[in-house]
Design a protein around this motif. Sequence first.
Motif, PDB file in Angstrom:
ATOM      1  N   ILE A  41      16.764   1.953 -48.766  1.00  0.00           N
ATOM      2  CA  ILE A  41      17.352   3.037 -49.558  1.00  0.00           C
ATOM      3  C   ILE A  41      16.307   3.929 -50.224  1.00  0.00           C
ATOM      4  O   ILE A  41      16.513   5.122 -50.413  1.00  0.00           O
ATOM      5  N   TRP A  42      15.160   3.348 -50.549  1.00  0.00           N
ATOM      6  CA  TRP A  42      14.164   4.118 -51.314  1.00  0.00           C
ATOM      7  C   TRP A  42      13.273   4.950 -50.406  1.00  0.00           C
ATOM      8  O   TRP A  42      12.086   4.705 -50.292  1.00  0.00           O
ATOM      9  N   VAL A  43      13.863   5.934 -49.760  1.00  0.00           N
ATOM     10  CA  VAL A  43      13.029   6.793 -48.916  1.00  0.00           C
ATOM     11  C   VAL A  43      12.401   7.912 -49.731  1.00  0.00           C
ATOM     12  O   VAL A  43      11.334   8.393 -49.427  1.00  0.00           O
ATOM     13  N   HIS A  44      13.119   8.332 -50.792  1.00  0.00           N
ATOM     14  CA  HIS A  44      12.571   9.366 -51.658  1.00  0.00           C
ATOM     15  C   HIS A  44      12.224   8.728 -52.992  1.00  0.00           C
ATOM     16  O   HIS A  44      13.095   8.448 -53.786  1.00  0.00           O
ATOM     17  N   ARG A  50      16.945   8.751 -59.177  1.00  0.00           N
ATOM     18  CA  ARG A  50      17.885   8.506 -60.254  1.00  0.00           C
ATOM     19  C   ARG A  50      19.327   8.503 -59.739  1.00  0.00           C
ATOM     20  O   ARG A  50      20.160   7.772 -60.227  1.00  0.00           O
ATOM     21  N   ASN A  51      19.557   9.325 -58.752  1.00  0.00           N
ATOM     22  CA  ASN A  51      20.905   9.407 -58.197  1.00  0.00           C
ATOM     23  C   ASN A  51      21.238   8.239 -57.273  1.00  0.00           C
ATOM     24  O   ASN A  51      22.355   8.108 -56.800  1.00  0.00           O
ATOM     25  N   LEU A  52      20.228   7.427 -57.001  1.00  0.00           N
ATOM     26  CA  LEU A  52      20.499   6.218 -56.210  1.00  0.00           C
ATOM     27  C   LEU A  52      21.027   5.090 -57.091  1.00  0.00           C
ATOM     28  O   LEU A  52      21.674   4.162 -56.605  1.00  0.00           O
ATOM     29  N   MET A  53      20.743   5.174 -58.376  1.00  0.00           N
ATOM     30  CA  MET A  53      21.106   4.058 -59.265  1.00  0.00           C
ATOM     31  C   MET A  53      22.605   3.734 -59.244  1.00  0.00           C
ATOM     32  O   MET A  53      22.964   2.570 -59.102  1.00  0.00           O
TER      33      MET A  53
ATOM     34  N   ASP B  98      23.409  16.037 -52.632  1.00  0.00           N
ATOM     35  CA  ASP B  98      23.205  17.305 -53.345  1.00  0.00           C
ATOM     36  C   ASP B  98      21.815  17.349 -53.972  1.00  0.00           C
ATOM     37  O   ASP B  98      21.136  18.370 -53.926  1.00  0.00           O
ATOM     38  N   SER B  99      21.408  16.229 -54.559  1.00  0.00           N
ATOM     39  CA  SER B  99      20.129  16.211 -55.275  1.00  0.00           C
ATOM     40  C   SER B  99      18.946  16.307 -54.306  1.00  0.00           C
ATOM     41  O   SER B  99      17.903  16.840 -54.642  1.00  0.00           O
ATOM     42  N   ILE B 100      19.125  15.799 -53.101  1.00  0.00           N
ATOM     43  CA  ILE B 100      18.043  15.932 -52.110  1.00  0.00           C
ATOM     44  C   ILE B 100      17.946  17.380 -51.634  1.00  0.00           C
ATOM     45  O   ILE B 100      16.875  17.947 -51.515  1.00  0.00           O
ATOM     46  N   ARG B 101      19.122  17.955 -51.404  1.00  0.00           N
ATOM     47  CA  ARG B 101      19.157  19.337 -50.897  1.00  0.00           C
ATOM     48  C   ARG B 101      18.587  20.335 -51.896  1.00  0.00           C
ATOM     49  O   ARG B 101      18.027  21.349 -51.519  1.00  0.00           O
ATOM     50  N   GLN B 102      18.775  20.029 -53.182  1.00  0.00           N
ATOM     51  CA  GLN B 102      18.329  20.956 -54.226  1.00  0.00           C
ATOM     52  C   GLN B 102      16.829  21.180 -54.222  1.00  0.00           C
ATOM     53  O   GLN B 102      16.348  22.149 -54.766  1.00  0.00           O
ATOM     54  N   LYS B 103      16.119  20.241 -53.614  1.00  0.00           N
ATOM     55  CA  LYS B 103      14.664  20.333 -53.701  1.00  0.00           C
ATOM     56  C   LYS B 103      14.099  21.410 -52.786  1.00  0.00           C
ATOM     57  O   LYS B 103      14.640  21.684 -51.746  1.00  0.00           O
TER      58      LYS B 103
END
Lengths: 117, 103, 106
Positions: A41-44, A50-53, B98-103
């Motif tokens: 899951i931790w690719v980024h 934070r949004n993965l939590m 959404d948060s990934i796309r925002q970057k």
Amino acid sequence: MNFLERITGSDMNREMKSFELRVKNLPADYQAAWKKINQNIWVHGDFSGRNLMPILESVLELLEVTAADGQPIEEVLGDDIQGFTSAITGHSGAKTYRDRWRYQLNRNVAKKLGGLK
Amino acid sequence: MNIKKMIEEKKNWRAHVSRVKALPQDYQVVYKEMQKYFFKVGPVELHKGTGLLTDIVSFFEEGAAEGKNVLEVTGTDVAAFCDALIEDSKTYAELYQDSIRQK
Amino acid sequence: MGNFREMMKGVLEGCVLEIISHGETYGYEITQKLRELGFHDVVEGTVYTITMRLEKNNLVNIEKKPSTMGPPRKFYTLNPAGEEHLKIFWDKWDFVSSKLDKLKNK
């Protein structure tokens, strides 16, 4: 959460630690699955983490309730943990997975209610 | 999350679990399958307000008190019932995307 | 059939609003009324998803009251926003059905 924590993400570390404490109460094969999900899951490893939590928290809740019921882990997650992880994070294949979960839900209900009678 | 909140949540969760256990067998079966489904799909409703799950238990308690079996109140397509409950709720997966796309 | 189901969803929401506008009521009673009206496919769960939506969109007032048997029940009444919503529903309904009548009888 204070400013410093927001920058360093130490509130996230703290949350992860509280998750790990809960994971310790799970059966070994469940713990292994949790580990695998985290590896996938931790690719980024940045702010989007934070949004993965909440996603991880939902998974943990899933593992806790199913472990309490003594369900085999393969039945809970399927045999493709990588695919499962990509589905819960909304990556490719999420829609197919959602259909599969929907189907499993109705099939399990039919099967288990049938068993009651 | 601070300790006090964690204890509070644990207490609430225990109370919730014992309410589930007090339901008739068929309701328990369906509740558990629905719960699993929601944890996988991850609608934000799960952790908001009184909570999706608590509301479902209240709804099931009413059905049981009316002497109905569970599929009479949910309909036979339980997945469709679940989806209708969360149809205008975003999922954590969507928020993450959404948060990934925002970057 | 997919579109038909979508259409029914809007219609049922209007029906539920209308039933609530007649006076304070709760989910199981609403279901009963819809069934008596001839919506035989409607189950409690159908109504539950609708009242939940009304609740989320702040169209109803809710009061929890103890019931003679079983758990406390949620009783619904329309608030001003709900009444407005119901009025819009009927206006739209009248518009659509008058046009459809015209089309059908041409």
